[in-house]
Design an enzyme around this catalytic site. Structure first.
Site, PDB file in Angstrom:
ATOM      1  N   ASP A  71       0.854  -1.187   0.000  1.00  0.00           N
ATOM      2  CA  ASP A  71       0.000   0.000   0.000  1.00  0.00           C
ATOM      3  C   ASP A  71       0.891   1.239   0.000  1.00  0.00           C
ATOM      4  O   ASP A  71       2.099   1.137   0.212  1.00  0.00           O
ATOM      5  CB  ASP A  71      -1.009  -0.001   1.154  1.00  0.00           C
ATOM      6  CG  ASP A  71      -0.361   0.017   2.531  1.00  0.00           C
ATOM      7  OD1 ASP A  71       0.856  -0.216   2.631  1.00  0.00           O
ATOM      8  OD2 ASP A  71      -1.085   0.256   3.511  1.00  0.00           O
ATOM      9  N   TYR A  73       2.932   4.695   0.879  1.00  0.00           N
ATOM     10  CA  TYR A  73       3.593   5.170   2.100  1.00  0.00           C
ATOM     11  C   TYR A  73       2.586   5.959   2.929  1.00  0.00           C
ATOM     12  O   TYR A  73       1.859   6.798   2.402  1.00  0.00           O
ATOM     13  CB  TYR A  73       4.773   6.068   1.749  1.00  0.00           C
ATOM     14  CG  TYR A  73       5.906   5.359   1.041  1.00  0.00           C
ATOM     15  CD1 TYR A  73       6.675   4.394   1.690  1.00  0.00           C
ATOM     16  CD2 TYR A  73       6.229   5.666  -0.281  1.00  0.00           C
ATOM     17  CE1 TYR A  73       7.728   3.750   1.039  1.00  0.00           C
ATOM     18  CE2 TYR A  73       7.280   5.036  -0.933  1.00  0.00           C
ATOM     19  CZ  TYR A  73       8.027   4.074  -0.266  1.00  0.00           C
ATOM     20  OH  TYR A  73       9.065   3.439  -0.906  1.00  0.00           O
ATOM     21  N   PHE A  84       6.777   2.122  -4.284  1.00  0.00           N
ATOM     22  CA  PHE A  84       8.164   2.338  -3.876  1.00  0.00           C
ATOM     23  C   PHE A  84       8.692   3.740  -4.152  1.00  0.00           C
ATOM     24  O   PHE A  84       9.701   4.150  -3.577  1.00  0.00           O
ATOM     25  CB  PHE A  84       9.116   1.297  -4.513  1.00  0.00           C
ATOM     26  CG  PHE A  84       8.884  -0.101  -4.042  1.00  0.00           C
ATOM     27  CD1 PHE A  84       9.364  -0.526  -2.813  1.00  0.00           C
ATOM     28  CD2 PHE A  84       8.164  -0.997  -4.809  1.00  0.00           C
ATOM     29  CE1 PHE A  84       9.136  -1.818  -2.359  1.00  0.00           C
ATOM     30  CE2 PHE A  84       7.935  -2.295  -4.372  1.00  0.00           C
ATOM     31  CZ  PHE A  84       8.420  -2.705  -3.134  1.00  0.00           C
TER      32      PHE A  84
END
Length: 258
Positions: A71, A73, A84
């Site tokens: 999911d 950040y 990412f």
């Protein structure tokens, strides 16, 4: 009132999803997400206009590699709508810089591509790397807080349809959560499935397929293997660490695999 509808999803991806939008699962996701947006939109990340940024930046026709995250950040200032990826203005030596990205950068360096200049992975998305989280929203400060809103039905359908429609894709499945999607991918033909531990924290060295070898002495080799596969199937390899101002398609590391 915030709306959330199929029109938010790029047209090519809507076509791939087919009759999913007539399903009860889609109605559940719509209802749940609209409720969350109208309760406190300021606490949701990424911003609603970026929920489908990964799909907008990487059209169906251009997908070559799929990297699955979990999911977004949940810390302030990080989520962009790409798995990412974080904004480029966050220093690589700061505490905000995620351990996953640090280890991804180490792996790239060990494979000879160099280190990431920052954590912004937009250039990957633009080259055909689908940076897809399996939940596309989260509440600030609460990891996995939107995991049960109904995103799973949408993302599972998308993964399955993409694998069946697109031959020769590379799937980078890092960690148990990403690898739980294997049954959706394996029925498709001629896909390269790369598995390892997750690149975050200490988990990077765990399992019999570590993302990095202990002591960061070696990488899992996923970035090299992906490019070798793409070249084998007459696709342009990914420029994983583009030089500033350089066109990725003409980068030296692209030539390495020709």
């Amino acid at each position: 009132m915030f709306s959330f509808s199929a029109a938010d999803i790029p047209e090519d991806w809507r076509a791939l999803l087919g009759d999913y939008f007539e399903s009860p699962e889609w109605q559940v996701l719509q209802t749940n997400l609209r409720s969350e947006l109208n309760q406190d939109v300021e606490k949701i990340r990424p911003e609603p206009q970026n929920f489908f940024k990964a799909l907008a930046l990487t059209p169906v026709a251009k997908v070559k590699v799929v990297i699955l995250g979990q999911d977004p950040y949940h810390s302030p200032g990080l989520a962009q709508g790409l798995a990412f990826s974080i904004p480029s203005n966050i220093p690589t030596n700061s505490r905000e810089f995620p351990s996953s990205l640090r280890n991804i950068s180490k792996a790239l360096s060990l494979e000879g591509f160099g280190t990431l200049p920052n954590g912004d992975l937009h250039t990957w998305a633009e080259q055909g790397v689908l940076l897809l989280n399996t939940a596309l929203s989260v509440k600030l400060g609460e990891a996995a807080s939107h995991a049960n809103l109904g995103w799973k039905s949408l993302i599972d359908r998308l993964i399955s349809a993409l694998a069946l429609q697109k031959p020769h894709l590379v799937w980078m499945l890092w960690g148990g959560h990403a690898q739980s999607k294997l049954p959706l991918i394996e029925p498709a033909q001629d896909q390269l499935i790369l598995k390892s531990s997750h690149p975050s924290g200490l988990g990077v060295y765990k399992t019999d397929r570590p993302f990095l070898q202990p002591g960061a002495k070696a990488s899992c080799g996923h970035f090299t293997k992906a490019n070798e596969w793409l070249v084998k199937h007459h696709e342009t390899p990914i420029c994983w660490v583009p030089t500033y101002g350089q066109n990725p398609s003409t980068a030296p590391q692209s030539i390495l695999f020709n």
